[in-house]
Design an enzyme around this catalytic site. Structure first.
Site, PDB file in Angstrom:
ATOM      1  N   GLU A   1       0.663  -1.092  -0.020  1.00 41.98           N
ATOM      2  CA  GLU A   1       0.048   0.008  -0.007  1.00 41.98           C
ATOM      3  C   GLU A   1       0.848   1.142  -0.149  1.00 41.98           C
ATOM      4  OE1 GLU A   1      -2.646  -0.775   3.366  1.00 41.98           O
ATOM      5  OE2 GLU A   1      -4.063  -1.493   1.955  1.00 41.98           O
TER       6      GLU A   1
ATOM      7  N   GLU B   1      -5.388  -8.183  -1.267  1.00 39.96           N
ATOM      8  CA  GLU B   1      -5.969  -8.024   0.215  1.00 39.96           C
ATOM      9  C   GLU B   1      -7.485  -7.927   0.046  1.00 39.96           C
ATOM     10  OE1 GLU B   1      -4.541  -5.725   3.240  1.00 39.96           O
ATOM     11  OE2 GLU B   1      -2.413  -6.142   2.741  1.00 39.96           O
TER      12      GLU B   1
HETATM   13  C1  BG6 Z   1      -4.286  -2.982   4.983  1.00 42.47           C
HETATM   14  C2  BG6 Z   1      -2.943  -3.480   5.351  1.00 42.47           C
HETATM   15  O1  BG6 Z   1      -4.359  -1.627   4.996  1.00 42.47           O
HETATM   16  O2  BG6 Z   1      -5.385  -3.391   5.849  1.00 42.47           O
HETATM   17  C3  BG6 Z   1      -3.034  -4.725   6.549  1.00 42.47           C
HETATM   18  O3  BG6 Z   1      -2.086  -3.674   4.266  1.00 42.47           O
HETATM   19  C4  BG6 Z   1      -4.121  -4.435   7.215  1.00 42.47           C
HETATM   20  O4  BG6 Z   1      -1.579  -4.727   7.145  1.00 42.47           O
HETATM   21  C5  BG6 Z   1      -5.455  -4.671   6.579  1.00 42.47           C
HETATM   22  O5  BG6 Z   1      -4.102  -5.380   8.265  1.00 42.47           O
HETATM   23  C6  BG6 Z   1      -6.703  -4.688   7.525  1.00 42.47           C
HETATM   24  O6  BG6 Z   1      -6.830  -3.282   8.405  1.00 42.47           O
HETATM   25  P1  BG6 Z   1      -6.692  -3.554   9.884  1.00 42.47           P
HETATM   26  O7  BG6 Z   1      -6.372  -2.480  10.419  1.00 42.47           O
HETATM   27  O8  BG6 Z   1      -8.132  -3.925  10.085  1.00 42.47           O
HETATM   28  O9  BG6 Z   1      -5.901  -4.704  10.228  1.00 42.47           O
END
Ligand code: BG6
Length: 476
Positions: free
Chosen positions: A178, A374
């Site tokens: 990201e 993701e």
């Molecule tokens: C993304 C990141 O922004 O979101 C991850 O690359 C992160 O590292 C994921 O865990 C989910 O966000 P969060 O804050 O719910 O863990």
């Protein structure tokens, strides 16, 4: 639902990151990363953690979900689920504990040798993020983070070790997780500047430029070391819908996507800065240290594919003051509530159509393969007797998003090569440090205070995803 909407070699997988799962934060020579000083709390509290480890404070990333010691059993679970690939990151601080050393820490490399071999033995293709929010803390303290150009060479030294060591074993790489998050939160790249500082824009632009150069040089290096390498970027994506049909809201929404996401993919894919970025630099009288060689390297180091994260969407208004009591959550991109969408406990609005839009925008603009590395739904889970976990909310979210992805491929003709939902095994939240914000299809017995047996249980979503993979996305 029609059959065969997805290509037969589609990469079904799962994604995690070293700092959120491995634990073992000080084992076998590992140095401290910026995530090792983060406590549990709301995003803002977590980010305000002091730059030292304090006694009596709980640091969830120190033990993670103990993947470091349990990866063999975890990989068996992933294999059982049917994963074809697994995305994780390498902790920079296991390989270069401080970040500026010239020789790597052999013990750190041995861990990843074993991990990568175990994945390959289980027929799971490793997908590696080189830097996922876990830069060495020392590089922040001594050099001021990515604002300093010296980090480019330190990073490339680290990349060289990885590309050489895993040549022929790892094909898909991503340079920075990201990368656009640094624009919203410079501290994630170790830069200590706040929005009220008159140099804020200047520092952010210099930091981004340094990251882009490092990424482009890493892409070139990856290709030189092994021409079979596929080296991609990774951007955080989200849609911002105009709040009204007022053209000013439409313009604001266009700014949201272009300035928040596409500016970054433009540099990675086209190899040069878009004009509106050049204009911004000029009009704000910024003096960014950019050499001709760097400009040439951006052009030479364009990516092979675009990795992306997508979780939710928001609404954008041109009236800033309306945002105050109407904001929703999201790691970096706050926005307005959308009356047509449901949000989770953390305010992340579930929007599969937004996902399809993002895939269209990126796919049509660049005509390059996309890799969704993701996507997921953070939710608390309840464990019933016999360790049964009915996570219908997660299945619903994933079902709708896989369907949107299949439509983007099958109807819109977008080239998407794989899908690795986030946190396939529950892990520590990046924004809050909580465990209760769970994304996994495998439950980990651990709570927000670090208590629990760390045992793993299969959730209903585990069996659901297993069928999805077996049917190549036909059975949702
Ligand atoms: C993304 C990141 O922004 O979101 C991850 O690359 C992160 O590292 C994921 O865990 C989910 O966000 P969060 O804050 O719910 O863990």
């Amino acid at each position: 639902m029609t059959d065969n909407r997805l290509p037969s070699d589609f990469l079904w997988g799962g994604a995690m990151a070293a700092n959120q799962c491995e634990g073992a934060y000080d084992i076998n020579g590992k140095g401290l990363s910026i995530m090792d000083i983060m406590t549990v709390g709301s995003s803002s509290k977590r980010r305000r953690a002091t730059p030292e480890i304090e006694p009596n404070e709980y640091y969830p990333n120190h033990n993670g979900i103990d993947f470091y010691h349990r990866y063999k059993e975890d990989i068996k679970l992933l294999n059982d689920m049917g994963l074809k690939c697994f995305r994780t990151s390498i902790a920079w601080t296991r390989i270069f504990p401080k970040g500026d050393e010239t020789q790597p820490n052999e013990k750190g490399l041995e861990f990843y040798d074993d991990l990568i071999n175990a994945l390959l033995e289980n027929n799971i293709e490793p997908i590696i993020t080189i830097s996922h929010y876990e830069m060495p803390l020392y590089l922040v303290k001594k050099y001021g983070g990515w604002e300093n150009k010296k980090l480019i060479d330190f990073y490339l030294n680290y990349c060289r070790v990885l590309f050489k060591r895993y040549a022929g074993k790892v094909k898909y790489w991503m340079t920075f997780n990201e990368i656009n998050s640094t624009w919203f939160l410079p501290s994630i790249s170790g830069v200590k500047i706040t929005a009220d500082d008159p140099n804020y824009l200047q520092v952010k632009c210099q930091t981004m430029h340094n990251l882009f150069v490092a990424s482009a040089r890493a892409v070139q290096m990856g290709h030189e070391i092994n021409p079979n390498n596929q080296v991609g970027c990774m951007v955080l994506t989200t849609v911002g819908y105009p709040q009204t049909t007022n053209p000013k809201d439409v313009l604001a929404a266009d700014d949201y996507i272009t300035r928040g996401t596409l500016a970054f993919t433009d540099v990675h894919v086209r190899g040069h800065y878009p004009n509106f970025v050049k204009q911004m630099v000029r009009k704000n009288h910024l003096t960014i240290d950019i050499t001709d060689e760097e400009i040439a390297d951006l052009q030479k180091g364009t990516v092979d594919y675009i990795g992306l994260s997508y979780y939710s969407s928001s609404v954008v208004s041109n009236k800033v003051n309306e945002k105050e009591d109407n904001t929703i959550g999201g790691n970096f991109s706050m926005g307005l509530k959308n009356p047509f969408l449901e949000a989770n406990e953390w305010g992340w609005q579930s929007d599969p159509d937004g996902f399809r839009l993002i895939l269209r925008w990126l796919g049509q603009r660049y005509e390059l393969p996309l890799f969704v590395v993701e996507n997921g739904y953070g939710h608390e889970d309840e464990v019933l007797p016999n360790h049964v976990i009915h996570d219908d909310y997660r299945i619903n979210y994933l079902k709708q998003h896989v369907n949107a992805l299949a439509e983007a491929i099958d109807e819109d003709g977008i080239d998407v090569i794989g899908y690795t939902p986030w946190g396939c095994i529950d892990l520590i939240s990046a924004s809050t440090g909580e465990m209760k914000k769970r994304y996994g299809m495998v439950y980990v017995d651990l709570d927000n205070a670090g208590k629990g047996t760390l045992e793993r249980y299969k959730k209903d979503s585990f069996y659901w995803y297993q069928k999805v993979i077996q049917s190549n996305g036909d059975e949702l």
